[in-house]
Motif scaffolding. Structure first.
Motif, short mmCIF file in Angstrom:
data_model
loop_
_atom_site.label_atom_id
_atom_site.label_comp_id
_atom_site.label_asym_id
_atom_site.label_seq_id
_atom_site.Cartn_x
_atom_site.Cartn_y
_atom_site.Cartn_z
N ILE A 1 0.86 -1.19 0.00
CA ILE A 1 0.00 0.00 0.00
C ILE A 1 0.89 1.23 0.00
O ILE A 1 1.91 1.27 0.70
N GLY A 2 0.55 2.23 -0.81
CA GLY A 2 1.29 3.49 -0.80
C GLY A 2 0.33 4.67 -0.71
O GLY A 2 -0.72 4.66 -1.35
N THR A 3 0.67 5.65 0.14
CA THR A 3 -0.17 6.86 0.23
C THR A 3 0.68 8.12 0.10
O THR A 3 1.82 8.16 0.58
N SER A 4 0.13 9.14 -0.55
CA SER A 4 0.80 10.44 -0.66
C SER A 4 0.73 11.19 0.66
O SER A 4 1.58 12.01 0.96
N PHE A 5 -0.33 10.91 1.41
CA PHE A 5 -0.62 11.65 2.64
C PHE A 5 -0.13 10.86 3.85
O PHE A 5 0.44 9.77 3.69
N HIS A 6 -0.36 11.40 5.05
CA HIS A 6 0.14 10.80 6.29
C HIS A 6 -1.00 10.28 7.15
O HIS A 6 -1.45 10.99 8.05
N PRO A 7 -1.45 9.03 6.93
CA PRO A 7 -2.54 8.51 7.77
C PRO A 7 -2.15 8.45 9.24
O PRO A 7 -3.01 8.50 10.12
N GLU A 8 -0.84 8.41 9.53
CA GLU A 8 -0.39 8.33 10.93
C GLU A 8 -0.58 9.64 11.67
O GLU A 8 -0.47 9.68 12.90
N LEU A 9 -0.87 10.73 10.95
CA LEU A 9 -1.03 12.03 11.62
C LEU A 9 -2.49 12.47 11.75
O LEU A 9 -2.78 13.49 12.35
N SER A 10 -3.42 11.72 11.14
CA SER A 10 -4.80 12.22 11.07
C SER A 10 -5.63 11.85 12.29
O SER A 10 -6.76 12.32 12.42
N GLY A 11 -5.10 11.00 13.18
CA GLY A 11 -5.88 10.57 14.33
C GLY A 11 -6.99 9.61 13.91
O GLY A 11 -7.94 9.37 14.65
N ASP A 12 -6.91 9.06 12.71
CA ASP A 12 -7.89 8.13 12.15
C ASP A 12 -7.08 6.92 11.70
O ASP A 12 -6.22 7.03 10.83
N ASN A 13 -7.33 5.77 12.33
CA ASN A 13 -6.45 4.63 12.09
C ASN A 13 -6.97 3.64 11.05
O ASN A 13 -6.49 2.51 10.95
N ARG A 14 -7.96 4.07 10.23
CA ARG A 14 -8.58 3.13 9.30
C ARG A 14 -7.61 2.62 8.24
O ARG A 14 -7.68 1.49 7.80
N MET A 15 -6.71 3.50 7.80
CA MET A 15 -5.73 3.08 6.78
C MET A 15 -4.78 2.03 7.37
O MET A 15 -4.45 1.04 6.71
N HIS A 16 -4.35 2.26 8.61
CA HIS A 16 -3.47 1.28 9.27
C HIS A 16 -4.21 -0.04 9.50
O HIS A 16 -3.62 -1.11 9.43
N LYS A 17 -5.53 0.05 9.77
CA LYS A 17 -6.32 -1.18 9.97
C LYS A 17 -6.40 -1.97 8.67
O LYS A 17 -6.27 -3.20 8.67
N LEU A 18 -6.61 -1.26 7.57
CA LEU A 18 -6.66 -1.91 6.25
C LEU A 18 -5.36 -2.68 6.02
O LEU A 18 -5.36 -3.82 5.54
N PHE A 19 -4.24 -2.06 6.40
CA PHE A 19 -2.93 -2.67 6.23
C PHE A 19 -2.77 -3.89 7.15
O PHE A 19 -2.26 -4.93 6.74
N ILE A 20 -3.25 -3.76 8.38
CA ILE A 20 -3.11 -4.86 9.33
C ILE A 20 -3.95 -6.07 8.88
O ILE A 20 -3.54 -7.22 9.06
N GLU A 21 -5.09 -5.80 8.22
CA GLU A 21 -5.87 -6.92 7.66
C GLU A 21 -5.05 -7.69 6.63
O GLU A 21 -5.07 -8.92 6.59
N LEU A 22 -4.29 -6.97 5.81
CA LEU A 22 -3.41 -7.63 4.83
C LEU A 22 -2.37 -8.50 5.54
O LEU A 22 -2.07 -9.60 5.11
N ILE A 23 -1.83 -7.94 6.62
CA ILE A 23 -0.79 -8.67 7.36
C ILE A 23 -1.36 -9.97 7.94
O ILE A 23 -0.76 -11.03 7.84
N ALA A 24 -2.57 -9.85 8.54
CA ALA A 24 -3.19 -11.03 9.17
C ALA A 24 -3.43 -12.11 8.12
O ALA A 24 -3.16 -13.30 8.36
N LYS A 25 -3.91 -11.71 6.94
CA LYS A 25 -4.17 -12.66 5.85
C LYS A 25 -2.87 -13.32 5.40
O LYS A 25 -2.80 -14.52 5.19
N TRP A 26 -1.83 -12.48 5.23
CA TRP A 26 -0.54 -12.99 4.76
C TRP A 26 0.02 -14.00 5.75
O TRP A 26 0.50 -15.06 5.38
N LYS A 27 -0.10 -13.66 7.03
CA LYS A 27 0.47 -14.53 8.06
C LYS A 27 -0.26 -15.88 8.08
O LYS A 27 0.36 -16.93 8.20
N LYS A 28 -1.58 -15.83 7.94
CA LYS A 28 -2.39 -17.05 7.92
C LYS A 28 -1.96 -17.94 6.76
O LYS A 28 -1.70 -19.13 6.92
#
Lengths: 211, 323
Positions: free
Chosen positions: A180-207
């Motif tokens: 996943i690549g973003t132009s903006f900074h999801p880590e600064l917005s106080g909204d963790n939905r983008m990081h959650k989307l990424f963590i879902e990918l991680i969980a799937k990959w690990k499984k």
């Protein structure tokens, strides 16, 4: 099977701690067991289930990846294993195949070449033109606060690349399989939905990898 | 939010609202200014006086360059009044490197600051390295869309600058001397004051917090927030006298978020190698082996000789308004 996720944030330069916080909050909100750590050494890269390349300066991160013995090799190895990787702002540039600066043009810099896109750096202007605006992002919604700081944009994308968001006609978020690549900074917005989307990918990959 | 919003003026003049593609966009917010400073973290910002030096700095891994007319060491030797750099030089640097560009203006000189904002620099340093233009007040930095960095040698100075709109703080140190001891003293002072403040905050002792706020002449709101966070609410860099990779590692280990190097690189005889070495030592500051590798890249015989700070004609850290 160990269902605890180990997420690494590449800690060479940039807003490492902010990404650690955002990913940690995201894990909590998802009720997902896991830990987020900073990574700077090859052996650390080899043991994580997902990697975040933070915001900062892409030229500096590229130089520091190239300089540390074995670091580039370890990142290339996990890329071959299709390890989920998210790059925010400078992180997306480091992941890209090609990049140029809007004013200065081509700059010699190390790119990982994993994301089949061409990037224009400082695409929206200098710091004076940095801005916040609500974004529409596929799979997330139309109210994600985008924090654009001397932000890059994707000028062209290969056929494997899915466009997640556009702003002012420019591509500002992309996904290519597990990257996943973003132009903006999801880590600064106080909204963790983008990081959650990424963590879902991680969980799937690990499984998939544990089977 | 991962970045503190304390003291932000939501309706300040520096905030610009426009509409792009039917969507409202906002520029110049505290989040964008402080966020920009956060992107510099773990990095090295290098002083340069021309395009050649700026390119060397970029190739060596500088996270940004600071353009000035003379390096602090040369400011001392030239004497007279030190002002902001030539517009032509700043413009040439803007056109030649892709990393952020900062420039210094005189303390209180809001007109030099406006010029720097108009040219398009990414951050303005209201700096004691130049001759102060106002001995009573600093610039009211909320009036600008471009973020500012200010120097501080104790917690009160740091918090007052943040209240005026600074998005980033650096230690003052004693610039242009190659003597790192003043920067060390300043970060120690700030750290110790914050440690004490955090203890008081954690004990919910409001009366003591009010007393401290009066003593250090900063608002109770920002004093409380600093106690809660246990650190400055904005990014805090080390500056003043840093000359070697070991100096950079020392200050990072004291808890600084990044490093400014002024005269230390381009007054040395091995600027490219030294700049790279300082970048590596900053990232791996807590790893003695890698800091040693970085230190091996430089030759002490090529370091700037430096100045004895006990016999200075000009103590830059003492300049400017006291409040």
């Amino acid at each position: 099977m160990n269902d605890e996720l180990l997420i690494g944030v590449l800690a060479l330069q940039g807003d490492v701690e902010e990404n650690i916080k955002a990913a940690t909050y995201a894990l909590e909100e998802m009720n997902q067991k896991g830990k987020v750590i900073s990574v700077r050494y090859p052996d650390e890269i080899m043991k994580i289930d997902g990697l975040i390349i933070p915001g900062g300066e892409s030229t500096v991160m590229g130089l520091l990846i190239a300089i540390k013995n074995g670091l580039l090799d370890s990142i290339n190895k996990v890329l071959q294993n299709r390890l989920p990787i998210m790059g925010t702002c400078a992180g997306m540039i480091v992941l890209a195949k090609q990049s140029y600066d809007r004013v200065v043009g081509n700059k010699k810099q190390l790119l990982l070449g994993a994301l089949d896109v061409e990037i224009e750096r400082n695409s929206f202007g200098r710091q004076y033109d940095s801005f916040e605006s609500n974004l529409e992002i596929s799979g997330i919604g139309n109210d994600f606060r985008g924090i654009f700081i001397r932000a890059p944009s994707v000028i062209s994308a290969g056929p494997q690349v899915q466009i997640l968001s556009k702003f002012d006609g420019k591509i500002v978020a992309v996904q290519q399989e597990n990257i996943i690549g973003t132009s903006f900074h999801p880590e600064l917005s106080g909204d963790n939905r983008m990081h959650k989307l990424f963590i879902e990918l991680i969980a799937k990959w690990k499984k998939a990898n544990n089977q | 939010m991962t970045i503190s919003q304390v003291g932000a003026y939501p309706l300040s003049k520096g905030i610009k609202i426009s509409t792009v593609d039917g969507k409202q966009t906002t520029s110049g917010t505290a989040l964008l200014k402080r966020g920009f400073a956060h992107m510099q973290k773990h990095g090295v910002i290098m002083d340069v006086t021309n395009v050649e030096q700026a390119q060397i700095a970029e190739d060596a891994g500088a996270v940004a360059v600071m353009v000035l007319d003379k390096l602090p060491f040369d400011v001392r030797h030239a004497g007279g009044v030190a002002r902001t750099a030539s517009v032509k030089v700043i413009q040439a640097v803007l056109d030649s490197v892709s990393i952020p560009i900062m420039a210094k203006c005189r303390i209180g000189h809001s007109s030099e600051a406006s010029i720097l904002e108009e040219i398009g620099v990414d951050m303005i340093d209201e700096s004691e390295v130049l001759s102060p233009a106002d001995e009573i007040r600093h610039i009211w930095k909320w009036n600008y869309t471009t973020p500012f960095v200010n120097g501080a040698k104790n917690l009160g100075e740091a918090l007052r600058r943040i209240e005026e709109g600074a998005a980033m703080i650096r230690t003052k140190g004693e610039p242009g001397t190659g003597d790192v001891s003043h920067a060390v003293a300043h970060i120690r002072m700030v750290n110790n004051e914050i440690r004490k403040l955090k203890g008081i905050y954690d004990n919910n002792d409001d009366q003591e917090l009010i007393k401290i706020s009066r003593e250090i002449q900063s608002s109770l709101e920002i004093v409380k927030e600093t106690g809660r966070l246990g650190r400055l609410p904005v990014v805090n860099f080390a500056a003043g006298g840093i000359s070697t990779p070991a100096d950079a590692a020392l200050l990072m280990n004291l808890g600084c978020d990044g490093i400014f190097v002024g005269s230390g690189i381009f007054k040395a005889e091995d600027p490219l190698e030294r700049a790279k070495a300082v970048v590596i030592a900053t990232t791996y500051h807590d790893d003695p082996k890698t800091v040693l590798d970085a230190q091996k890249m430089i030759d002490e015989k090529k370091s700037m000789l430096g100045l004895d700070t006990k016999n200075l004609d000009l103590r830059m850290q003492e300049r400017g308004p006291t409040i």
